[in-house]
Write a protein that holds these residues in place. Structure first.
Motif, mmCIF file in Angstrom:
data_model
loop_
_atom_site.group_PDB
_atom_site.id
_atom_site.type_symbol
_atom_site.label_atom_id
_atom_site.label_comp_id
_atom_site.label_asym_id
_atom_site.label_seq_id
_atom_site.Cartn_x
_atom_site.Cartn_y
_atom_site.Cartn_z
ATOM 1 N N LEU A 83 -79.609 73.723 26.811
ATOM 2 C CA LEU A 83 -79.886 73.879 28.236
ATOM 3 C C LEU A 83 -78.669 73.380 28.995
ATOM 4 O O LEU A 83 -78.173 72.281 28.719
ATOM 5 N N VAL A 84 -78.192 74.203 29.918
ATOM 6 C CA VAL A 84 -77.088 73.816 30.790
ATOM 7 C C VAL A 84 -77.586 73.931 32.218
ATOM 8 O O VAL A 84 -78.181 74.949 32.599
ATOM 9 N N ASP A 85 -77.361 72.886 33.003
ATOM 10 C CA ASP A 85 -77.731 72.892 34.412
ATOM 11 C C ASP A 85 -77.129 74.129 35.068
ATOM 12 O O ASP A 85 -75.945 74.425 34.868
ATOM 13 N N PRO A 86 -77.911 74.889 35.846
ATOM 14 C CA PRO A 86 -77.381 76.114 36.465
ATOM 15 C C PRO A 86 -76.097 75.897 37.271
ATOM 16 O O PRO A 86 -75.239 76.778 37.313
ATOM 17 N N ALA A 87 -75.932 74.738 37.871
ATOM 18 C CA ALA A 87 -74.722 74.459 38.648
ATOM 19 C C ALA A 87 -73.482 74.350 37.765
ATOM 20 O O ALA A 87 -72.358 74.410 38.267
ATOM 21 N N TYR A 88 -73.674 74.205 36.462
ATOM 22 C CA TYR A 88 -72.555 74.030 35.531
ATOM 23 C C TYR A 88 -72.435 75.195 34.542
ATOM 24 O O TYR A 88 -71.681 75.112 33.583
ATOM 25 N N ARG A 89 -73.160 76.262 34.775
ATOM 26 C CA ARG A 89 -73.134 77.403 33.850
ATOM 27 C C ARG A 89 -71.879 78.253 34.069
ATOM 28 O O ARG A 89 -71.949 79.394 34.492
ATOM 29 N N SER A 90 -70.765 77.673 33.766
ATOM 30 C CA SER A 90 -69.504 78.398 33.867
ATOM 31 C C SER A 90 -69.288 79.188 32.585
ATOM 32 O O SER A 90 -69.816 78.825 31.527
ATOM 33 N N PRO A 91 -68.512 80.270 32.679
ATOM 34 C CA PRO A 91 -68.240 81.026 31.453
ATOM 35 C C PRO A 91 -67.625 80.110 30.390
ATOM 36 O O PRO A 91 -66.719 79.338 30.664
ATOM 37 N N GLY A 92 -68.164 80.189 29.216
ATOM 38 C CA GLY A 92 -67.620 79.420 28.108
ATOM 39 C C GLY A 92 -68.342 78.123 27.798
ATOM 40 O O GLY A 92 -68.301 77.671 26.657
ATOM 41 N N LEU A 93 -68.996 77.498 28.764
ATOM 42 C CA LEU A 93 -69.655 76.216 28.482
ATOM 43 C C LEU A 93 -70.818 76.367 27.499
ATOM 44 O O LEU A 93 -70.884 75.619 26.518
ATOM 45 N N PRO A 94 -71.736 77.319 27.703
ATOM 46 C CA PRO A 94 -72.800 77.464 26.701
ATOM 47 C C PRO A 94 -72.243 77.767 25.305
ATOM 48 O O PRO A 94 -72.712 77.210 24.311
ATOM 49 N N SER A 95 -71.226 78.620 25.235
ATOM 50 C CA SER A 95 -70.623 78.937 23.928
ATOM 51 C C SER A 95 -69.997 77.701 23.301
ATOM 52 O O SER A 95 -70.129 77.467 22.098
ATOM 53 N N ALA A 96 -69.306 76.891 24.111
ATOM 54 C CA ALA A 96 -68.683 75.666 23.596
ATOM 55 C C ALA A 96 -69.756 74.719 23.054
ATOM 56 O O ALA A 96 -69.563 74.089 22.006
ATOM 57 N N LEU A 97 -70.886 74.624 23.743
ATOM 58 C CA LEU A 97 -71.978 73.750 23.301
ATOM 59 C C LEU A 97 -72.570 74.258 21.982
ATOM 60 O O LEU A 97 -72.831 73.474 21.068
ATOM 61 N N ILE A 98 -72.736 75.568 21.863
ATOM 62 C CA ILE A 98 -73.248 76.149 20.615
ATOM 63 C C ILE A 98 -72.265 75.882 19.470
ATOM 64 O O ILE A 98 -72.661 75.446 18.386
ATOM 65 N N VAL A 99 -70.984 76.127 19.712
ATOM 66 C CA VAL A 99 -69.982 75.978 18.661
ATOM 67 C C VAL A 99 -69.862 74.520 18.213
ATOM 68 O O VAL A 99 -69.817 74.235 17.017
ATOM 69 N N LYS A 100 -69.820 73.579 19.159
ATOM 70 C CA LYS A 100 -69.733 72.162 18.787
ATOM 71 C C LYS A 100 -70.961 71.749 17.971
ATOM 72 O O LYS A 100 -70.841 71.028 16.985
ATOM 73 N N THR A 101 -72.133 72.195 18.400
ATOM 74 C CA THR A 101 -73.365 71.872 17.680
ATOM 75 C C THR A 101 -73.340 72.508 16.295
ATOM 76 O O THR A 101 -73.647 71.843 15.296
ATOM 77 N N ARG A 102 -72.961 73.769 16.224
ATOM 78 C CA ARG A 102 -72.879 74.479 14.948
ATOM 79 C C ARG A 102 -71.942 73.762 13.980
ATOM 80 O O ARG A 102 -72.293 73.514 12.830
ATOM 81 N N ASP A 103 -70.755 73.413 14.466
ATOM 82 C CA ASP A 103 -69.773 72.760 13.591
ATOM 83 C C ASP A 103 -70.271 71.401 13.099
ATOM 84 O O ASP A 103 -70.103 71.055 11.931
ATOM 85 N N PHE A 104 -70.911 70.644 13.979
ATOM 86 C CA PHE A 104 -71.446 69.345 13.579
ATOM 87 C C PHE A 104 -72.542 69.516 12.522
ATOM 88 O O PHE A 104 -72.536 68.829 11.490
ATOM 89 N N LEU A 105 -73.480 70.433 12.773
ATOM 90 C CA LEU A 105 -74.569 70.644 11.818
ATOM 91 C C LEU A 105 -74.052 71.203 10.496
ATOM 92 O O LEU A 105 -74.586 70.892 9.434
ATOM 93 N N GLU A 106 -73.006 71.993 10.558
ATOM 94 C CA GLU A 106 -72.417 72.508 9.322
ATOM 95 C C GLU A 106 -71.804 71.370 8.498
ATOM 96 O O GLU A 106 -71.899 71.366 7.277
#
Length: 167
Positions: A83-106
């Motif tokens: 979940l990203v606050d709508p005021a901070y939903r800039s292009p790339g932020l959700p993807s960066a959050l997914i990738v960081k989470t993915r890499d950590f869980l991997e």
């Protein structure tokens, strides 16, 4: 021209029982997921992988994951939410959050291989209407999450398999 973009920090909170960010995370959920029952807040606090924190120390995004058995795949996966606050939903932020989470869980997966039945990847339901309409590539470029079908409610289901995952 002055750059007014705020610096955002990704704080890893995986399995941290007490974090100074928990109060801010609950506020984020209450504001952006008002239908979520209060008891879910407590459960999800212990599923947090990353919190995205702005310069003021407020949490503006969060990712969570928990181990779940996916009957159709006959394997365990991490069920991923963000979940990203709508005021901070800039292009790339959700993807960066997914990738960081993915890499950590991997990384966790790599250390889990020796004992028990490890998760072989991540699975998510794409509930965000904007993402469903705009991010309709079969494979998301940044996260490499693959579309595998829809849930009973019509939400796209995406998975990412960890390197060295065995089926």
């Amino acid at each position: 021209m002055e750059d007014t973009k705020q610096q955002l920090i990704f704080e890893n909170l995986w399995q941290k029982k007490d974090s100074p960010f928990h109060t801010s995370i609950v506020q984020l959920w209450k504001m952006n997921a008002p239908d979520l029952p209060a008891e879910q807040f407590t459960n999800r606090l212990y599923q947090i992988v990353f919190a995205v924190v702005n310069e003021s120390g407020e949490v503006v995004g969060v990712s969570t994951a928990f181990k779940t058995y996916v009957k159709q795949l006959r394997k365990y996966m991490y069920a991923f939410r963000c979940l990203v606050d709508p005021a901070y939903r800039s292009p790339g932020l959700p993807s960066a959050l997914i990738v960081k989470t993915r890499d950590f869980l991997e990384d966790i997966h790599a250390s889990e291989i020796e004992g028990g039945e490890p998760c072989i990847g991540m699975i998510t339901l794409v509930e965000n209407e904007h993402f469903r309409k705009v991010r309709n590539e079969a494979i998301w470029p940044a996260s490499k999450m693959v579309y595998i079908g829809n849930s009973a409610k019509g939400y796209p289901i995406r998975v990412y398999y960890f390197n060295k995952a065995l089926i």
